[in-house]
Every structure is written in C-alpha cells, then in structure tokens.
Design an enzyme around this catalytic site. Structure first.
Site, short mmCIF file in Angstrom:
data_model
loop_
_atom_site.label_atom_id
_atom_site.label_comp_id
_atom_site.label_asym_id
_atom_site.label_seq_id
_atom_site.Cartn_x
_atom_site.Cartn_y
_atom_site.Cartn_z
N ARG A 121 0.87 -1.17 0.00
CA ARG A 121 0.00 0.00 0.00
C ARG A 121 0.91 1.22 0.00
O ARG A 121 2.03 1.17 0.53
CB ARG A 121 -0.89 0.01 1.24
CG ARG A 121 -1.79 -1.21 1.39
CD ARG A 121 -2.55 -1.17 2.70
NE ARG A 121 -3.45 -2.31 2.85
CZ ARG A 121 -3.13 -3.45 3.47
NH1 ARG A 121 -1.91 -3.60 4.00
NH2 ARG A 121 -4.00 -4.44 3.55
N LYS A 145 -1.94 -2.85 8.01
CA LYS A 145 -3.16 -2.51 8.73
C LYS A 145 -3.21 -3.28 10.05
O LYS A 145 -2.77 -4.43 10.12
CB LYS A 145 -4.39 -2.85 7.89
CG LYS A 145 -4.64 -1.89 6.74
CD LYS A 145 -5.94 -2.22 6.04
CE LYS A 145 -6.27 -1.21 4.95
NZ LYS A 145 -7.53 -1.54 4.26
N HIS A 220 -2.45 2.18 -5.53
CA HIS A 220 -3.19 0.98 -5.14
C HIS A 220 -3.42 0.08 -6.35
O HIS A 220 -3.47 -1.15 -6.22
CB HIS A 220 -4.52 1.37 -4.50
CG HIS A 220 -4.92 0.45 -3.39
ND1 HIS A 220 -4.15 0.26 -2.25
CD2 HIS A 220 -5.99 -0.36 -3.25
CE1 HIS A 220 -4.74 -0.61 -1.46
NE2 HIS A 220 -5.86 -1.01 -2.04
N ARG A 223 -0.37 -1.95 -6.78
CA ARG A 223 -0.39 -3.05 -5.81
C ARG A 223 -1.28 -4.19 -6.32
O ARG A 223 -0.89 -5.36 -6.26
CB ARG A 223 -0.90 -2.53 -4.47
CG ARG A 223 -1.33 -3.58 -3.44
CD ARG A 223 -1.77 -2.87 -2.17
NE ARG A 223 -2.64 -3.67 -1.31
CZ ARG A 223 -2.22 -4.50 -0.35
NH1 ARG A 223 -0.93 -4.67 -0.17
NH2 ARG A 223 -3.08 -5.15 0.41
N HIS A 246 -3.04 -9.41 3.66
CA HIS A 246 -4.48 -9.53 3.86
C HIS A 246 -4.76 -10.39 5.08
O HIS A 246 -4.17 -11.46 5.25
CB HIS A 246 -5.15 -10.19 2.64
CG HIS A 246 -5.21 -9.30 1.45
ND1 HIS A 246 -5.31 -9.78 0.15
CD2 HIS A 246 -5.20 -7.95 1.33
CE1 HIS A 246 -5.35 -8.78 -0.70
NE2 HIS A 246 -5.28 -7.65 -0.01
N TYR A 255 -8.84 -11.49 -6.67
CA TYR A 255 -7.98 -11.43 -7.86
C TYR A 255 -8.17 -12.62 -8.78
O TYR A 255 -7.76 -12.59 -9.92
CB TYR A 255 -6.51 -11.33 -7.44
CG TYR A 255 -6.22 -10.14 -6.59
CD1 TYR A 255 -6.20 -8.86 -7.13
CD2 TYR A 255 -6.02 -10.28 -5.22
CE1 TYR A 255 -5.97 -7.76 -6.33
CE2 TYR A 255 -5.78 -9.18 -4.42
CZ TYR A 255 -5.76 -7.93 -4.97
OH TYR A 255 -5.55 -6.84 -4.17
#
Length: 274
Positions: A121, A145, A220, A223, A246, A255
């Site tokens: 990110r 995150k 993004h 990414r 993730h 994806y």
C-alpha cells in the site's frame, strides 16, 4: 448521522422520531444526488449502528433502521496494468531517473519498483524506515493494517533502484531539512527532508503514467497489478495473501476472477471442444 440529520431537518423531523419511511427517503435522496452503492452501504451501516445504540440506550422505543436495506458495495478491483504496461511504466521511471539524476526522480523510480515488487500500500511504502530494508537479504519489514508486521521479498530491479535512491537521492533531501531538526529515519523523504506524503506519490504516479503512455494508474492499482501478475505467474493464494498482508483469504480471492477470465479466453482459443 450528520447527513441524515440535515435531510430530516428539511421536513422538521427529529432524528429520534424518524421512521423507516424517512430513512428510505433519505437513501433515495442520496441516489438522486449520485451516491454510489459503496456510499449507500457505508452510510446505511452507520445509521443502523446509530439506531441500534439509540434503542439500547432507551432513546427510541422501536429501531426504525432494523429493516433498512442498502445495496451491497460492488467488490470491484481498481484499474490494473498488464505486465507489458507495468514494465513500460517502470522502464520510463528508470530512464527519467538515469537521465536527470535528480533526487525526486530517483525516489519515484524506487517507490514504484518497491510498491510493484512487494505489493505494498502507498501508506506502507511511505511509512518505511531505512532500518526496515535489508538489501543484502533483499527483504523488507512492513507494518500494515492493524499494526501487523510482515516480511516481504524484494526483487532485484527494486533492490537496484532502492540502492541508488539511498546512496544518491536520499542524502540531498535529508540535508534539505530545516536547521536544528533531527534527521528522520524515513526511507522516502519529501522535499523538506521529512517523511514523504502519500498524496504526492499519487499525484506523481498519475503524471508518470501519462508520460509513459500507459493507462492512468494509482499506487493501489500498482499493488493490485502485482497481486494479479503473481497469480498469473503461478503463485498460490496463501503466498499472495501473505505478501499483500491480507487478514482474510477472501480478500485475496478477489484477484482470481481476473486470472480466471484470461484462463477461459485461452481455453476457448485452444481446446477443440471449448
């Protein structure tokens, strides 16, 4: 909640006296003003949470939002670049950096290579410190995150760009910091020697894409391009999940529809009974 309050004020309706019909009218008003399904889903969730609290706290007797239905947010991926387009973008960034030797061009080449190589990110890339990068092992320590840490491999082209940035590009910007200010540990520096602003990265990437003659792309999107290209190259979902940071495999599975579409296309062209 503020948005709903403003809408209800037009008809002199108290927030705590609103009915399900009032809430539906508010959603219709949002749609008329161009709100997307993602906006409706987000605002609807906020209102349901608010009224659930108001009911529990005894502010209202009946929860008007309990039966409020909002459309699900579309689970669409940002724009992606093909492998060829990505290569063209990065080669252009390298060409500019090599020709000018300017710190900002070396920095742009390095950050683009790093975001694509590691699927970072933009906030993760600009949040890195020099100590997080180990070029001898070609790995980078990323805080994502939820303050979760992960170790991601760094490809050779990205390592070369980063090495040049650290040796040639970073020192001049570090010296541009105001006198008396302690040197920053940030890997990527802004024009005044502080940590680089992610918004500036976005703006510069949009310009770089236009110069390189590739579709407009945001960090993004770069990414997401990395994730898609990993899957197309044969990487398994768990590996891609770990690289991207993730928390849920379901997020990474978004994806697969991109790669499945290309798989179906190849199947139709190649299989005699497709």
């Amino acid at each position: 909640v503020r948005d709903l309050l403003d809408f209800l004020a037009l008809s002199n309706t108290n927030l705590l006296a609103a009915s399900l019909g009032d809430l539906r009218e508010w959603l219709a008003h949002l749609v008329e003003n161009g709100a997307s399904s993602a906006t409706l889903a987000r605002k609807g969730a906020a209102i349901r949470a608010f009224y659930a609290w108001a009911t529990e706290a005894g502010k209202v007797e009946v929860d008007p939002a309990a039966r409020l239905i909002t459309p699900k947010a579309a689970n669409a991926l940002p724009k992606l670049l093909s492998e060829g387009q990505t290569a063209r973008l990065l080669e252009h960034a390298k060409k500019v950096a090599s020709e000018t030797g300017l710190p900002q061009d070396l920095r742009m080449w390095a950050v683009c290579e790093l975001i694509y190589a590691c699927g970072l990110r933009v906030s993760e890339a600009t949040g890195l410190n020099v100590s997080d990068l180990d070029l001898s092992q070609r790995i980078v320590r990323v805080i994502g995150k939820g303050n979760k840490e992960r170790i991601v491999p760094v490809g050779k082209p990205a390592a070369a760009a980063l090495q040049l940035w650290i040796v040639q590009g970073r020192p001049p910007l570090l010296n541009a910091a105001p006198a008396g200010k302690a040197p920053t540990a940030a890997l990527f520096l802004g024009q005044r020697g502080g940590r680089w602003d992610p918004r500036d990265v976005r703006e510069r990437l949009h310009r770089l894409a236009a110069q390189a003659g590739v579709p407009d792309i945001a960090p993004h999107g770069l990414r997401h391009s990395a994730a898609t290209h990993l899957l197309e190259g044969g990487a398994d979902l768990r590996t891609v999940q770990e690289i991207l940071g993730h928390s849920s495999l379901q997020t990474t599975q978004r994806y697969t529809h991109v790669t499945t579409d290309r798989l179906k296309s190849a199947y139709r062209l190649a299989h005699p009974r497709a």
